[in-house]
Scaffold this motif. Structure first.
Motif, PDB file in Angstrom:
ATOM      1  N   LYS A  73       0.558  -1.217  -0.042  1.00  0.00           N
ATOM      2  CA  LYS A  73       0.216   0.073  -0.049  1.00  0.00           C
ATOM      3  C   LYS A  73       0.738   1.359  -0.011  1.00  0.00           C
ATOM      4  O   LYS A  73       0.602   2.082  -0.838  1.00  0.00           O
ATOM      5  CB  LYS A  73      -0.916   0.167   1.135  1.00  0.00           C
ATOM      6  CG  LYS A  73      -2.059  -0.858   0.977  1.00  0.00           C
ATOM      7  CD  LYS A  73      -2.962  -0.803   2.223  1.00  0.00           C
ATOM      8  CE  LYS A  73      -4.151  -1.698   2.349  1.00  0.00           C
ATOM      9  NZ  LYS A  73      -5.209  -1.833   3.155  1.00  0.00           N
ATOM     10  N   GLU A  77       0.975   4.047  -2.983  1.00  0.00           N
ATOM     11  CA  GLU A  77       0.534   5.397  -2.762  1.00  0.00           C
ATOM     12  C   GLU A  77       1.920   6.576  -2.936  1.00  0.00           C
ATOM     13  O   GLU A  77       1.854   7.487  -3.733  1.00  0.00           O
ATOM     14  CB  GLU A  77       0.283   5.688  -1.584  1.00  0.00           C
ATOM     15  CG  GLU A  77      -1.100   4.888  -1.300  1.00  0.00           C
ATOM     16  CD  GLU A  77      -1.785   5.008   0.233  1.00  0.00           C
ATOM     17  OE1 GLU A  77      -0.926   5.103   1.001  1.00  0.00           O
ATOM     18  OE2 GLU A  77      -2.858   4.669   0.433  1.00  0.00           O
ATOM     19  N   ASN A  81       1.815   6.773  -6.857  1.00  0.00           N
ATOM     20  CA  ASN A  81       0.924   7.753  -6.994  1.00  0.00           C
ATOM     21  C   ASN A  81      -0.548   6.970  -7.119  1.00  0.00           C
ATOM     22  O   ASN A  81      -1.246   7.750  -7.882  1.00  0.00           O
ATOM     23  CB  ASN A  81       0.878   8.932  -7.691  1.00  0.00           C
ATOM     24  CG  ASN A  81       0.330  10.276  -7.102  1.00  0.00           C
ATOM     25  OD1 ASN A  81      -0.146  10.342  -6.048  1.00  0.00           O
ATOM     26  ND2 ASN A  81      -0.157  11.109  -8.183  1.00  0.00           N
ATOM     27  N   SER A  82      -0.843   5.906  -6.673  1.00  0.00           N
ATOM     28  CA  SER A  82      -1.964   5.310  -7.113  1.00  0.00           C
ATOM     29  C   SER A  82      -2.528   4.847  -5.624  1.00  0.00           C
ATOM     30  O   SER A  82      -1.848   4.616  -4.716  1.00  0.00           O
ATOM     31  CB  SER A  82      -1.659   3.833  -7.738  1.00  0.00           C
ATOM     32  OG  SER A  82      -2.603   3.039  -7.957  1.00  0.00           O
ATOM     33  N   PRO A  83      -4.007   4.829  -5.502  1.00  0.00           N
ATOM     34  CA  PRO A  83      -4.493   4.500  -4.326  1.00  0.00           C
ATOM     35  C   PRO A  83      -4.374   3.120  -3.794  1.00  0.00           C
ATOM     36  O   PRO A  83      -4.609   2.302  -4.639  1.00  0.00           O
ATOM     37  CB  PRO A  83      -6.090   4.716  -4.703  1.00  0.00           C
ATOM     38  CG  PRO A  83      -5.951   4.718  -6.276  1.00  0.00           C
ATOM     39  CD  PRO A  83      -4.858   5.126  -6.726  1.00  0.00           C
ATOM     40  N   SER A  85      -6.562   1.523  -2.200  1.00  0.00           N
ATOM     41  CA  SER A  85      -7.634   0.625  -2.420  1.00  0.00           C
ATOM     42  C   SER A  85      -7.879  -0.032  -3.627  1.00  0.00           C
ATOM     43  O   SER A  85      -8.514  -0.853  -3.772  1.00  0.00           O
ATOM     44  CB  SER A  85      -8.856   1.718  -2.211  1.00  0.00           C
ATOM     45  OG  SER A  85      -8.634   2.643  -3.490  1.00  0.00           O
ATOM     46  N   ASN A  86      -6.697  -0.056  -4.519  1.00  0.00           N
ATOM     47  CA  ASN A  86      -6.743  -0.731  -5.777  1.00  0.00           C
ATOM     48  C   ASN A  86      -6.392  -2.126  -5.396  1.00  0.00           C
ATOM     49  O   ASN A  86      -6.726  -3.016  -6.201  1.00  0.00           O
ATOM     50  CB  ASN A  86      -5.800  -0.371  -6.820  1.00  0.00           C
ATOM     51  CG  ASN A  86      -6.378   1.041  -7.437  1.00  0.00           C
ATOM     52  OD1 ASN A  86      -7.722   1.310  -7.411  1.00  0.00           O
ATOM     53  ND2 ASN A  86      -5.241   1.782  -8.246  1.00  0.00           N
TER      54      ASN A  86
END
Length: 103
Positions: A73, A77, A81-83, A85-86
């Motif tokens: 996680k 992030e 730069n990706s959530p 929650s994916n």
């Protein structure tokens, strides 16, 4: 006998606490009951899926949920730069083969 110890998974600077790493080594040792109970020699390669929204059911899922997932996680992030929650689940597998055998 463990033929090598991947630094990232154990020890002072690793992802897993030493006792958790040792539990996994014992559980999946070449002479462990896992291999007979799972019928590994007749089934060949297979994997498991862990839905991270469900409660952990074993030491592998605990390692994923409490140690590997937080790192994944953070990496998503902070580096991509990706959530986080994916991430919805994790696939895991374990294999055994003679030393020096190719896949």
């Amino acid at each position: 006998k463990v033929l090598f110890e991947p630094r990232i998974y154990h020890g002072k600077d690793g992802v897993l606490p030493q006792e958790h790493y040792q539990s996994l080594c014992t559980l999946f040792a070449p002479d462990a009951s896992y291999w007979d109970q799972s019928d590994y020699n007749n089934r060949g390669y297979y994997s498991y899926y862990f839905d991270i929204t469900k409660k952990t059911r074993n030491v592998v899922e605990d390692a994923i949920f409490n140690h590997l997932l937080p790192m994944a996680k953070r990496t998503l992030e902070e580096t991509h730069n990706s959530p986080a929650s994916n991430i919805v689940g994790a696939e895991w597998w374990v294999h055994t083969r003679p030393h020096s055998a190719n896949l």
